[in-house]
Design a protein around this motif. Structure first.
Motif, PDB file in Angstrom:
ATOM      1  N   THR A  99      -0.189   1.437 -11.090  1.00 22.38           N
ATOM      2  CA  THR A  99       0.728   1.270 -10.180  1.00 22.38           C
ATOM      3  C   THR A  99       0.989  -0.368  -9.947  1.00 22.38           C
ATOM      4  O   THR A  99       2.213  -0.685  -9.346  1.00 22.38           O
ATOM      5  CB  THR A  99       0.562   2.088  -8.824  1.00 22.38           C
ATOM      6  N   PHE A 100       0.026  -0.918 -10.302  1.00 21.63           N
ATOM      7  CA  PHE A 100       0.046  -2.689  -9.932  1.00 21.63           C
ATOM      8  C   PHE A 100       1.215  -3.268 -10.855  1.00 21.63           C
ATOM      9  O   PHE A 100       1.798  -4.137 -10.567  1.00 21.63           O
ATOM     10  CB  PHE A 100      -1.160  -3.032 -10.159  1.00 21.63           C
ATOM     11  N   ILE A 139      11.310   1.621  -9.264  1.00 17.98           N
ATOM     12  CA  ILE A 139      11.087   3.233  -9.260  1.00 17.98           C
ATOM     13  C   ILE A 139      11.819   3.644 -10.519  1.00 17.98           C
ATOM     14  O   ILE A 139      11.040   4.614 -11.031  1.00 17.98           O
ATOM     15  CB  ILE A 139      12.079   3.988  -8.069  1.00 17.98           C
ATOM     16  N   LEU A 140      12.900   3.316 -11.103  1.00 19.45           N
ATOM     17  CA  LEU A 140      13.466   4.004 -12.160  1.00 19.45           C
ATOM     18  C   LEU A 140      12.433   3.343 -13.465  1.00 19.45           C
ATOM     19  O   LEU A 140      12.298   4.422 -14.299  1.00 19.45           O
ATOM     20  CB  LEU A 140      14.975   3.125 -12.771  1.00 19.45           C
ATOM     21  N   SER A 141      11.761   2.229 -13.533  1.00 20.61           N
ATOM     22  CA  SER A 141      10.985   1.853 -14.401  1.00 20.61           C
ATOM     23  C   SER A 141       9.653   3.163 -14.465  1.00 20.61           C
ATOM     24  O   SER A 141       9.199   3.296 -15.382  1.00 20.61           O
ATOM     25  CB  SER A 141      10.312   0.652 -14.398  1.00 20.61           C
ATOM     26  N   SER A 142       9.221   3.338 -13.368  1.00 21.48           N
ATOM     27  CA  SER A 142       8.200   4.114 -13.200  1.00 21.48           C
ATOM     28  C   SER A 142       8.379   5.456 -13.703  1.00 21.48           C
ATOM     29  O   SER A 142       7.626   6.274 -14.164  1.00 21.48           O
ATOM     30  CB  SER A 142       7.526   4.255 -11.877  1.00 21.48           C
ATOM     31  N   LYS A 153       0.925   4.143  -2.972  1.00 21.59           N
ATOM     32  CA  LYS A 153       1.096   5.493  -3.047  1.00 21.59           C
ATOM     33  C   LYS A 153       2.158   6.565  -3.382  1.00 21.59           C
ATOM     34  O   LYS A 153       1.977   7.480  -4.128  1.00 21.59           O
ATOM     35  CB  LYS A 153       0.594   5.984  -1.447  1.00 21.59           C
ATOM     36  N   GLU A 154       3.329   5.831  -3.164  1.00 20.12           N
ATOM     37  CA  GLU A 154       4.602   6.253  -3.812  1.00 20.12           C
ATOM     38  C   GLU A 154       4.586   6.367  -5.224  1.00 20.12           C
ATOM     39  O   GLU A 154       4.930   7.318  -5.967  1.00 20.12           O
ATOM     40  CB  GLU A 154       5.822   5.794  -3.360  1.00 20.12           C
ATOM     41  N   PHE A 155       4.346   5.243  -5.977  1.00 15.06           N
ATOM     42  CA  PHE A 155       4.096   5.089  -7.330  1.00 15.06           C
ATOM     43  C   PHE A 155       2.878   6.062  -8.038  1.00 15.06           C
ATOM     44  O   PHE A 155       3.274   6.528  -9.156  1.00 15.06           O
ATOM     45  CB  PHE A 155       3.913   3.819  -7.789  1.00 15.06           C
ATOM     46  N   LYS A 156       1.975   6.134  -7.257  1.00 14.77           N
ATOM     47  CA  LYS A 156       1.070   7.123  -7.600  1.00 14.77           C
ATOM     48  C   LYS A 156       1.308   8.561  -7.593  1.00 14.77           C
ATOM     49  O   LYS A 156       1.137   9.307  -8.484  1.00 14.77           O
ATOM     50  CB  LYS A 156      -0.284   6.906  -6.751  1.00 14.77           C
ATOM     51  N   THR A 157       2.215   8.738  -6.568  1.00 11.52           N
ATOM     52  CA  THR A 157       2.758  10.246  -6.657  1.00 11.52           C
ATOM     53  C   THR A 157       3.734  10.308  -7.768  1.00 11.52           C
ATOM     54  O   THR A 157       3.716  11.620  -8.456  1.00 11.52           O
ATOM     55  CB  THR A 157       3.518  10.351  -5.432  1.00 11.52           C
ATOM     56  N   LEU A 158       4.457   9.363  -8.203  1.00 10.83           N
ATOM     57  CA  LEU A 158       5.707   9.468  -9.225  1.00 10.83           C
ATOM     58  C   LEU A 158       4.931   9.570 -10.568  1.00 10.83           C
ATOM     59  O   LEU A 158       5.286  10.372 -11.562  1.00 10.83           O
ATOM     60  CB  LEU A 158       6.541   8.396  -9.016  1.00 10.83           C
ATOM     61  N   LEU A 159       3.788   8.733 -10.839  1.00  5.03           N
ATOM     62  CA  LEU A 159       3.269   8.630 -12.094  1.00  5.03           C
ATOM     63  C   LEU A 159       2.599   9.685 -12.550  1.00  5.03           C
ATOM     64  O   LEU A 159       2.327  10.112 -13.606  1.00  5.03           O
ATOM     65  CB  LEU A 159       2.458   7.140 -12.040  1.00  5.03           C
ATOM     66  N   GLY A 160       1.602  10.332 -11.501  1.00  9.78           N
ATOM     67  CA  GLY A 160       0.798  11.403 -11.785  1.00  9.78           C
ATOM     68  C   GLY A 160      -0.470  10.752 -12.277  1.00  9.78           C
ATOM     69  O   GLY A 160      -0.680   9.591 -12.819  1.00  9.78           O
ATOM     70  N   PRO A 161      -1.457  11.612 -12.367  1.00  8.32           N
ATOM     71  CA  PRO A 161      -2.877  11.203 -13.101  1.00  8.32           C
ATOM     72  C   PRO A 161      -3.091  10.922 -14.358  1.00  8.32           C
ATOM     73  O   PRO A 161      -3.669   9.983 -14.967  1.00  8.32           O
ATOM     74  CB  PRO A 161      -3.745  12.647 -12.884  1.00  8.32           C
ATOM     75  N   PHE A 220       0.969  -1.345  -0.008  1.00 14.71           N
ATOM     76  CA  PHE A 220      -0.078  -0.025  -0.071  1.00 14.71           C
ATOM     77  C   PHE A 220       1.143   1.361  -0.076  1.00 14.71           C
ATOM     78  O   PHE A 220       0.593   2.375  -0.803  1.00 14.71           O
ATOM     79  CB  PHE A 220      -0.842  -0.107   1.252  1.00 14.71           C
ATOM     80  N   THR A 221       1.957   1.165   0.947  1.00 17.68           N
ATOM     81  CA  THR A 221       2.896   2.420   0.753  1.00 17.68           C
ATOM     82  C   THR A 221       3.519   2.563  -0.405  1.00 17.68           C
ATOM     83  O   THR A 221       3.879   3.595  -1.160  1.00 17.68           O
ATOM     84  CB  THR A 221       3.876   2.064   1.801  1.00 17.68           C
ATOM     85  N   LEU A 222       3.933   1.411  -1.351  1.00 19.69           N
ATOM     86  CA  LEU A 222       4.373   1.434  -2.605  1.00 19.69           C
ATOM     87  C   LEU A 222       3.588   2.100  -3.660  1.00 19.69           C
ATOM     88  O   LEU A 222       3.917   2.841  -4.557  1.00 19.69           O
ATOM     89  CB  LEU A 222       5.078   0.175  -3.047  1.00 19.69           C
TER      90      LEU A 222
END
Length: 223
Positions: free
Chosen positions: A69-70, A213-216, A55-63, A51-53
């Motif tokens: 994120t899955f 993270i780098l892939s995202s 939220k973090e991926f969601k912040t990096l990827l944006g809307p 769940f923490t990941l």
């Protein structure tokens, strides 16, 4: 005695049977645990991490970012399981081979590039010239940015494979000296091996996180 220093990492090297790459699917034994009606503490802790990941991926990827994120959470979980399972004796570490890491990195990067150049061509061309670049340096910057973009899957794959094989190789070399050293140094060797095992556990987590993270980040650049 090993004739080759890296023979312990050779996929054809096996103690009992030659199906070393089947260890890549050992993470599937953890899937039934997620269907328990009352989850265990370890499963609840793992869900908090995911769940923490998320939220973090969601912040990096944006809307407006490409993909969910899955995708990256699954990538993180797959690499993490393979890294940790490779620390157990007689289990083949598939993430220490470029065959495995390139299989993960190259299709991701290629799909991002195809999507970006087809749907956001102007945006992808703008990425080749950083903002504020003098007109004289623009041709050189295009070449540099193109090369750095092309080698991204290679750097992802080599980073993961090199970090995993380095610690395993050091542990293998120290373990092979156990039969030839004196009894007084055995305790020192055991302490060193335990410390290296702790370090490798940390490297397994960090490298899987860095890969995801780098892939995202590469995904967020094409939108």
């Amino acid at each position: 005695m090993m004739t080759n220093l890296f023979s312990s990492f050779d996929p054809s090297t096996s103690l009992y049977f030659p199906f070393n790459w089947l260890s890549t699917f050992l993470w599937m034994i953890f899937i039934p645990l997620s269907f328990w009606l009352i989850p265990t503490r370890s499963l609840s802790f793992w869900k908090k991490i995911l769940f923490t990941l998320h939220k973090e991926f969601k912040t990096l990827l944006g809307p407006k970012a490409l993909g969910s994120t899955f995708i990256f959470i699954s990538l993180f979980s797959l690499i993490l399981y393979n890294n940790f399972l490779g620390l157990f004796p007689y289990i083949f570490t598939s993430t220490s081979h470029l065959v495995m890491t390139l299989t993960l990195a190259l299709p991701l990067w290629l799909s991002f590039m195809i999507y970006g150049w087809i749907n956001n061509t102007v945006h992808m061309l703008a990425h080749l010239v950083p903002q504020g670049t003098p007109p004289v340096l623009m041709p050189f910057m295009v070449c540099i940015e193109t090369i750095s973009n092309i080698i991204r899957p290679g750097t992802l794959a080599v980073r993961l494979a090199a970090n995993m094989i380095a610690g395993h190789l050091l542990m293998t070399l120290l373990g092979n000296t156990g039969s030839s050293i004196s009894t007084s140094l055995i305790s020192f060797l055991l302490i060193t091996q335990i410390l290296l095992l702790i370090l490798e556990s940390a490297v397994a987590i960090i490298q899987s996180y860095v890969f995801a993270i780098l892939s995202s980040l590469y995904s967020s650049e094409v939108t």
